[in-house]
Design a protein around this motif. Structure first.
Motif, mmCIF file in Angstrom:
data_model
loop_
_atom_site.group_PDB
_atom_site.id
_atom_site.type_symbol
_atom_site.label_atom_id
_atom_site.label_comp_id
_atom_site.label_asym_id
_atom_site.label_seq_id
_atom_site.Cartn_x
_atom_site.Cartn_y
_atom_site.Cartn_z
ATOM 1 N N HIS A 45 5.067 -18.778 11.280
ATOM 2 C CA HIS A 45 5.329 -18.259 9.926
ATOM 3 C C HIS A 45 4.017 -18.006 9.186
ATOM 4 C CE1 HIS A 45 9.668 -18.286 9.213
ATOM 5 N NE2 HIS A 45 9.723 -19.303 10.045
ATOM 6 N N ALA A 46 3.092 -18.958 9.288
ATOM 7 C CA ALA A 46 1.809 -18.810 8.595
ATOM 8 C C ALA A 46 1.031 -17.616 9.131
ATOM 9 C CB ALA A 46 0.988 -20.097 8.738
ATOM 10 N N ALA A 51 -0.763 -11.875 8.457
ATOM 11 C CA ALA A 51 -0.705 -10.486 8.925
ATOM 12 C C ALA A 51 -0.126 -9.567 7.849
ATOM 13 C CB ALA A 51 0.124 -10.403 10.206
ATOM 14 N N GLU A 52 0.779 -10.086 7.049
ATOM 15 C CA GLU A 52 1.333 -9.282 5.951
ATOM 16 C C GLU A 52 0.291 -9.060 4.855
ATOM 17 O OE1 GLU A 52 4.915 -8.799 4.710
ATOM 18 O OE2 GLU A 52 5.749 -9.048 6.712
ATOM 19 N N ARG A 53 -0.552 -10.044 4.640
ATOM 20 C CA ARG A 53 -1.517 -9.998 3.536
ATOM 21 C C ARG A 53 -2.788 -9.221 3.873
ATOM 22 N NH1 ARG A 53 -3.332 -15.634 1.760
ATOM 23 N NH2 ARG A 53 -1.167 -15.970 2.293
ATOM 24 N N TYR A 54 -3.214 -9.253 5.129
ATOM 25 C CA TYR A 54 -4.477 -8.625 5.520
ATOM 26 C C TYR A 54 -4.205 -7.560 6.583
ATOM 27 C CZ TYR A 54 -6.260 -12.803 3.272
ATOM 28 O OH TYR A 54 -6.512 -13.805 2.367
ATOM 29 N N PRO A 55 -4.555 -6.314 6.328
ATOM 30 C CA PRO A 55 -4.226 -5.238 7.270
ATOM 31 C C PRO A 55 -4.934 -5.343 8.619
ATOM 32 C CG PRO A 55 -5.580 -4.405 5.462
ATOM 33 C CD PRO A 55 -5.230 -5.823 5.128
ATOM 34 N N GLN A 81 13.241 -12.975 14.201
ATOM 35 C CA GLN A 81 13.151 -12.432 12.841
ATOM 36 C C GLN A 81 11.691 -12.234 12.440
ATOM 37 O OE1 GLN A 81 15.400 -15.356 10.684
ATOM 38 N NE2 GLN A 81 17.336 -14.273 10.997
ATOM 39 N N LEU A 82 10.824 -13.135 12.840
ATOM 40 C CA LEU A 82 9.405 -12.981 12.532
ATOM 41 C C LEU A 82 8.823 -11.758 13.251
ATOM 42 C CD1 LEU A 82 8.043 -16.627 12.647
ATOM 43 C CD2 LEU A 82 8.135 -15.106 10.673
ATOM 44 N N LEU A 83 9.305 -11.466 14.429
ATOM 45 C CA LEU A 83 8.805 -10.316 15.190
ATOM 46 C C LEU A 83 9.132 -8.999 14.509
ATOM 47 C CD1 LEU A 83 9.645 -11.480 18.804
ATOM 48 C CD2 LEU A 83 7.365 -11.170 17.821
ATOM 49 N N GLU A 84 10.185 -8.998 13.726
ATOM 50 C CA GLU A 84 10.558 -7.755 13.035
ATOM 51 C C GLU A 84 9.603 -7.480 11.919
ATOM 52 O OE1 GLU A 84 14.657 -8.126 11.920
ATOM 53 O OE2 GLU A 84 15.299 -8.330 13.974
#
Length: 84
Positions: A45-46, A51-55, A81-84
């Motif tokens: 999760h972390a 990955a969502e925060r830093y391109p 779900q995380l893979l999506e």
């Protein structure tokens, strides 16, 4: 040529004090890509959040064999779900 950090656990507690500064500075010093692997559900999760925060950060989610004690079938659904 940019550097690709292929295996770094920037989600680890030891980076709590400077994680944002460190990850934000990487592209400017030649680190073009980072792969942050999860080894259990919390670290997966972390890694996904980073990955969502830093391109330039990508997450690998999963459970390391040493961390699979207590793994449940529903945990696999959460990983998907995380893979999506």
């Amino acid at each position: 040529m940019p550097i690709f950090d292929t295996h770094a656990h920037y989600d680890a507690d030891r980076f709590d004090s400077d994680r944002d500064a460190l990850l934000s500075a990487m592209p400017g010093v030649g680190v073009g890509l980072v792969l942050d692997p999860g080894c259990d559900l919390p670290s997966s999760h972390a890694a996904a959040e980073l990955a969502e925060r830093y391109p330039h950060v990508y997450a690998a989610v999963g459970v390391h064999p040493e961390d699979c004690d207590g793994f449940q079938d529903e945990d696999l659904t959460e990983l998907r779900q995380l893979l999506e």
